[in-house]
Write a protein that holds these residues in place. Sequence first.
Motif, short mmCIF file in Angstrom:
data_model
loop_
_atom_site.label_atom_id
_atom_site.label_comp_id
_atom_site.label_asym_id
_atom_site.label_seq_id
_atom_site.Cartn_x
_atom_site.Cartn_y
_atom_site.Cartn_z
N SER A 108 -3.85 0.79 -2.05
CA SER A 108 -2.79 -0.49 -2.02
C SER A 108 -2.11 -0.42 -0.66
CB SER A 108 -1.51 0.10 -3.12
OG SER A 108 -1.31 1.35 -2.53
N CYS A 109 -1.36 -1.45 -0.32
CA CYS A 109 -0.68 -1.68 0.88
C CYS A 109 -0.23 -0.47 1.47
CB CYS A 109 0.06 -3.11 0.93
SG CYS A 109 -0.66 -4.49 0.29
N CYS A 128 0.43 -8.11 -4.54
CA CYS A 128 0.63 -7.79 -6.03
C CYS A 128 -0.90 -7.37 -6.37
CB CYS A 128 1.26 -8.42 -6.84
SG CYS A 128 3.15 -8.83 -6.75
N MET A 129 -0.89 -6.30 -6.88
CA MET A 129 -2.37 -5.97 -7.77
C MET A 129 -2.16 -6.46 -9.13
SD MET A 129 -3.75 -2.07 -8.59
CE MET A 129 -3.95 -1.58 -6.68
N LEU A 184 -5.81 -2.65 -11.86
CA LEU A 184 -5.15 -1.47 -12.09
C LEU A 184 -6.03 -0.39 -12.94
CD1 LEU A 184 -2.56 0.66 -11.31
CD2 LEU A 184 -1.62 -0.43 -13.31
N ALA A 194 2.42 0.80 -6.41
CA ALA A 194 1.72 -0.70 -6.30
C ALA A 194 2.72 -1.44 -7.26
CB ALA A 194 0.54 -0.97 -6.73
#
Length: 594
Positions: free
Chosen positions: A5-6, A109-110, A115, A566
């Motif tokens: 993730s970021c 956004c994931m 996920l 996330a």
Amino acid sequence: MKFSSCSLTEIQQQIDEVIRFLSITLNIANAHTVEFYTHDVWKRFVAVSPEDVLSAVGSGNDQQREPQHRRSEQPSTTFGFCNDTKRLVDTQELVQAAKEHSLPGLGLCMSRENLLQGLRDTRSESGTPEETVAAFEPDEFMTSKKSHEVQSMSEVVACLAQHCGVNQVIDVGSGKGYLSSFLSLQYALRVYGIDSSSTNTHGAQERNRKLKKFSKAYQKHTKAARTQAEATHSPQEELIEKKTGLNGDEDVLSGNGPRIRSQEEERVLTSSSGINPAVEGHSEQNPETDELFLSALSVDVIQPASPRVPPSQLSAEERERRKRENLERKAQSRADSTGAMFSPLTSYVTAETELRDLINELEDAVMVGLHTCGDLAPSTLRMFVAKPELAAVCSVGCCYHLLSEEFDPAGQECLQSVCGFPLSQYLRDQSCFCGRNARMSACLALERVALGQGIQMESLFYRAVLHVILRDHYSSYKSEKRVGNVYSKAKSFVDYVRRALRRLELDESKLSDSDIQDYHNTYRVRMDEMHAFNMLKVTLAPCIEGLILLDRLCYLKEQEDVSFSALVQLFDPLLSPRCYAVIGLKNDGKRTTS
């Protein structure tokens, strides 16, 4: 986690971009609709026509047109606002910038699917077997919106629980217990639903009790109907198959005749739905079955009904008593055999709440919140960080207008020791604030409004013109009293004003009906300004919501013991506008089971 993730730095950079955008545009979101005419809001902030705004917002910037009011001698603009006058002169530029500074535009956004895939891949690598669950469709007992939310979120929560190796879930702000009940019955999780309203927890307990009683009979009935529909034997053949149910009881299926139910099951179906089981058993599908669970969940609607064919040897009281005892025994037996349970609890919780004081049997758990209101959403994240027994969190917030703000310059100080916004240290160091009207704007649903749903313009127009009347004829137009739901009862604008004046305890004899109607006629021609202005608010809504949610994500990124975090879009925004979840997982080494 197998996927990434970021980073915290990336999140902070994106937050800076959103803050820069809102520093130019937030005045529009913070303008109060009630004061639209008294403060001449349109002329203060907008230098284009309402038609230009509505056209640009409606087109979604799909068409590239020449910038509005742009001449070579004009000063430059920032996000469509003139750098000198601070008024909007280029709506197309604003609309495009708003898209780029919303969560979808930022690309942070994931997806829910990614996920789930990541959680399942990790589970496969660890050798943890895939768990199977019994079919239990939420459509049967919820509205389409709630069903969509519960089904989408519960699968994520169940995967989080399995990934962390836990069997307990704490549902904060559990309300009526839809999510808690579904997690317990569908995924065999032990769920503790915590809500501050005793009415909600009592209702959830009753609803879950009825649901557990009904679920077994319903599932058997559905399975029998499916088996009967698939039977292909000749009329001369008769196949009798004995099956053992979840609790060890036996059912008899007949290949060329209606299924023979146990007395308990038939009584449950009869009393809960009012459907004749003998007639129902002959049909492959019955439209009334779609309402069975809805009936089971409605505590106030169900009334005990007499059995379809009353046994002559038993009184009505005895039949009811036996039915109740049998169903309670079977529901308890099922709960004992699966380890699943839903326990509603009444408590006001904060990050300082000791969960073990509320839950004696507490083990490592996943904390969840489905549309937790106002400050409860950030409190849920604070609890997750503070409590070592919480292995994961899945939080979907709502009601941003009820958030408390630490740095609101309007002087509305946070009454609690800890405020809901900002949550991250990064934004607290900047003394970041939004403002109540802006947070109210963040609750608007862009996707729904784009399809013609949402804003009720006439009620807003009535209230704004009433404010003009209060300014012109009464000194108490800033009264703290609220007009409330006067609009829904009013038959006309004149009736609306008179009802409002009475609600505010003001002398309505000062104005004749014609005086009141004149105000309506004067401002009616400017109603398009209000409509266009509110559409600008709708355009900015995703950006304000994005800042609030990025603040929460940033908070989790700042925590050393959070291994993964996330923002995940869980829901279809048309069905459920507050569709984003903040997901967090802790390092295994930071969790304890003390």
